[in-house]
Enzyme design. Sequence first.
Site, PDB file in Angstrom:
ATOM      1  N   PRO A  67       0.821  -1.211   0.000  1.00 54.07           N
ATOM      2  CA  PRO A  67       0.000   0.000   0.000  1.00 54.07           C
ATOM      3  C   PRO A  67       0.857   1.265   0.000  1.00 54.07           C
ATOM      4  O   PRO A  67       1.848   1.357   0.719  1.00 54.07           O
ATOM      5  CB  PRO A  67      -0.777  -0.113   1.310  1.00 54.07           C
ATOM      6  CG  PRO A  67       0.144  -0.873   2.212  1.00 54.07           C
ATOM      7  CD  PRO A  67       0.903  -1.832   1.334  1.00 54.07           C
ATOM      8  N   GLY A  68       0.484   2.221  -0.820  1.00 54.28           N
ATOM      9  CA  GLY A  68       1.153   3.522  -0.822  1.00 54.28           C
ATOM     10  C   GLY A  68       0.163   4.598  -0.411  1.00 54.28           C
ATOM     11  O   GLY A  68       0.195   5.158   0.672  1.00 54.28           O
ATOM     12  N   ARG A  91      -1.403  16.470  -9.020  1.00 53.66           N
ATOM     13  CA  ARG A  91      -2.467  15.471  -9.214  1.00 53.66           C
ATOM     14  C   ARG A  91      -3.686  15.995  -9.993  1.00 53.66           C
ATOM     15  O   ARG A  91      -4.176  15.318 -10.890  1.00 53.66           O
ATOM     16  CB  ARG A  91      -2.907  14.866  -7.875  1.00 53.66           C
ATOM     17  CG  ARG A  91      -1.822  14.030  -7.189  1.00 53.66           C
ATOM     18  CD  ARG A  91      -2.354  13.277  -5.973  1.00 53.66           C
ATOM     19  NE  ARG A  91      -3.382  12.332  -6.334  1.00 53.66           N
ATOM     20  CZ  ARG A  91      -4.679  12.541  -6.249  1.00 53.66           C
ATOM     21  NH1 ARG A  91      -5.149  13.654  -5.751  1.00 53.66           N
ATOM     22  NH2 ARG A  91      -5.525  11.627  -6.648  1.00 53.66           N
ATOM     23  N   CYS A 127       2.593  29.204 -15.420  1.00 52.35           N
ATOM     24  CA  CYS A 127       2.100  29.635 -16.721  1.00 52.35           C
ATOM     25  C   CYS A 127       1.630  28.444 -17.551  1.00 52.35           C
ATOM     26  O   CYS A 127       2.257  28.039 -18.534  1.00 52.35           O
ATOM     27  CB  CYS A 127       3.192  30.421 -17.443  1.00 52.35           C
ATOM     28  SG  CYS A 127       3.644  31.865 -16.469  1.00 52.35           S
ATOM     29  N   TYR A 176       1.601  10.881  -3.408  1.00 56.52           N
ATOM     30  CA  TYR A 176       1.752  11.317  -4.802  1.00 56.52           C
ATOM     31  C   TYR A 176       1.604  12.840  -4.901  1.00 56.52           C
ATOM     32  O   TYR A 176       1.003  13.353  -5.842  1.00 56.52           O
ATOM     33  CB  TYR A 176       0.747  10.592  -5.705  1.00 56.52           C
ATOM     34  CG  TYR A 176       0.872   9.089  -5.593  1.00 56.52           C
ATOM     35  CD1 TYR A 176       1.980   8.449  -6.134  1.00 56.52           C
ATOM     36  CD2 TYR A 176      -0.068   8.325  -4.908  1.00 56.52           C
ATOM     37  CE1 TYR A 176       2.135   7.077  -6.014  1.00 56.52           C
ATOM     38  CE2 TYR A 176       0.087   6.956  -4.771  1.00 56.52           C
ATOM     39  CZ  TYR A 176       1.190   6.331  -5.327  1.00 56.52           C
ATOM     40  OH  TYR A 176       1.336   4.978  -5.196  1.00 56.52           O
TER      41      TYR A 176
HETATM   42  C1  LIG Z   1       2.566   2.340  -7.088  1.00 53.01           C
HETATM   43  C2  LIG Z   1       2.620   0.913  -6.715  1.00 53.01           C
HETATM   44  C3  LIG Z   1       2.043   0.494  -5.516  1.00 53.01           C
HETATM   45  C4  LIG Z   1       1.273   1.401  -4.594  1.00 53.01           C
HETATM   46  O1  LIG Z   1       0.034   1.770  -5.111  1.00 53.01           O
HETATM   47  P1  LIG Z   1      -1.019   2.542  -4.184  1.00 53.01           P
HETATM   48  O2  LIG Z   1      -2.192   2.744  -5.043  1.00 53.01           O
HETATM   49  O3  LIG Z   1      -0.371   3.806  -3.774  1.00 53.01           O
HETATM   50  O4  LIG Z   1      -1.306   1.664  -3.018  1.00 53.01           O
HETATM   51  C5  LIG Z   1       2.180  -0.845  -5.194  1.00 53.01           C
HETATM   52  N1  LIG Z   1       2.849  -1.714  -5.985  1.00 53.01           N
HETATM   53  C6  LIG Z   1       3.402  -1.327  -7.151  1.00 53.01           C
HETATM   54  C7  LIG Z   1       4.112  -2.326  -7.988  1.00 53.01           C
HETATM   55  C8  LIG Z   1       3.306  -0.008  -7.553  1.00 53.01           C
HETATM   56  O5  LIG Z   1       3.833   0.371  -8.720  1.00 53.01           O
END
Ligand SMILES: *Cc1c(COP(=O)(O)O)cnc(C)c1O
Length: 426
Positions: A287-288, A325, A356, A385
């Site tokens: 998870p990110g 984003r 700009c 992000y």
């Molecule tokens: C970007 C990425 C993630 C994380 O994705 P999220 O939507 O931020 O949880 C996990 N695994 C891989 C391989 C990624 O490229």
Amino acid sequence: MHQFRYRQGILHCEEVSLQALVEEHGTPLYVYSAQTFRDNYQQLHTALKGLDHRIAYAVKANSNLSVLGLLAELGSGFDIVSGGELFRVIKAGGDPKLCSFAGVGKTAEEIRYALEQGIHCFNVESIAELEFINEVAEGVGATAPIAVRINPNVDAKTHRYISTGKAENKFGIDHEDAHEVYERAASLPRIQIKGVQMHIGSQLTSVNPFVEAVERVVPLVAQLKAAHDIEFFSIGGGIGIVYNDALASGQRDWWDRHDDPPLSPVTYAKKLVPLLQPLDLTILLEPGRYMAGNAGVLLTTCLYEKKGHAKTFKVVDAGMNDLIRPALYQGHHEIVPVREDEAGTRVTADVVGPICESGDFFCQDREIADFQANDIIALMSAGAYSFTMASNYNSRPMPPEILVEGAQARIARHRQSWDDLIAPEP
Ligand SMILES: *Cc1c(COP(=O)(O)O)cnc(C)c1O
């Protein structure tokens, strides 16, 4: 649960007033809540108890050293997509043995560095890459642990720029070709097969695409496990967060409704654990956004109001170079005043930056608080992000980052100066 709330009419991060932080550090300014990162990690960890699992935080979401350091302390692993990210993880005290290296374009230099550091695994995206990793490993007398990224060809039902699990995406190996690729991997002397990986996309707000992908790939994983020495199955990241809501921002219950992700860790676990358990493998999660998204805000000051014939513009001192984003993939951020009493009067306006480019906006034709010059506003859910995509476009220095813990706020990154901008140029 996130830690941004109005207290005595002023927006706070944990116990720290965001107005006080702006007085000290200026704007634009990123502020992160340490407790929110911890809570997000623990909630997912707890929801998965009973399943042999490990969380590998996706570094690209927010790669500040202080953030990586606090996740390392929690015992998190890391999903990296470059040598630079591995370097950051190690500098922050993270364990390279808990790092998975993803991405379609790893270079020889990056592969060599990752081998020297003894990472957990390379997530391989093509046969050409597999053969190249074998060659680089041979050159340094090492063996490379690998997993192959499988593209399950499911629709993640998210924005097309952040969808990664369809056959037409550049990511992974077609499901049908998996056996052939694993056979090839097994035949290479410097490759050690360790696992299977997938990642279908980002900002998923329903569990169904995850279920569909896991159901599709689990039988393959079971076959691969029987044929090769597989230890883990990584199901990637992708859990979404709440960015927007029909409710006008700034109103009391907005905060309560934004406490929980639309896809809670409990729902995620309830649906997926029974499908994964029978594999009897370690399950990795990457998870990110789920970990970082609601743990940060971007603070900006209104510079001018500009009333055109067609529209009202609020010009602020943050731009698409600070937070891209909205310009990149129609990302939504709630926009609220730091002083709650400014939330009362509403207006339909565009909030735009100084860059700009006509794409330099944070919202268009949205009903927002009618804030005026010198008012401070917060772009919510800017922990993932956001800073990691910041640039120096228009020769604008990148903003500072502050990490709050309880009543303490410390600088996690200094504001760039004009000298910093030109430092690398002889
Ligand atoms: C970007 C990425 C993630 C994380 O994705 P999220 O939507 O931020 O949880 C996990 N695994 C891989 C391989 C990624 O490229």
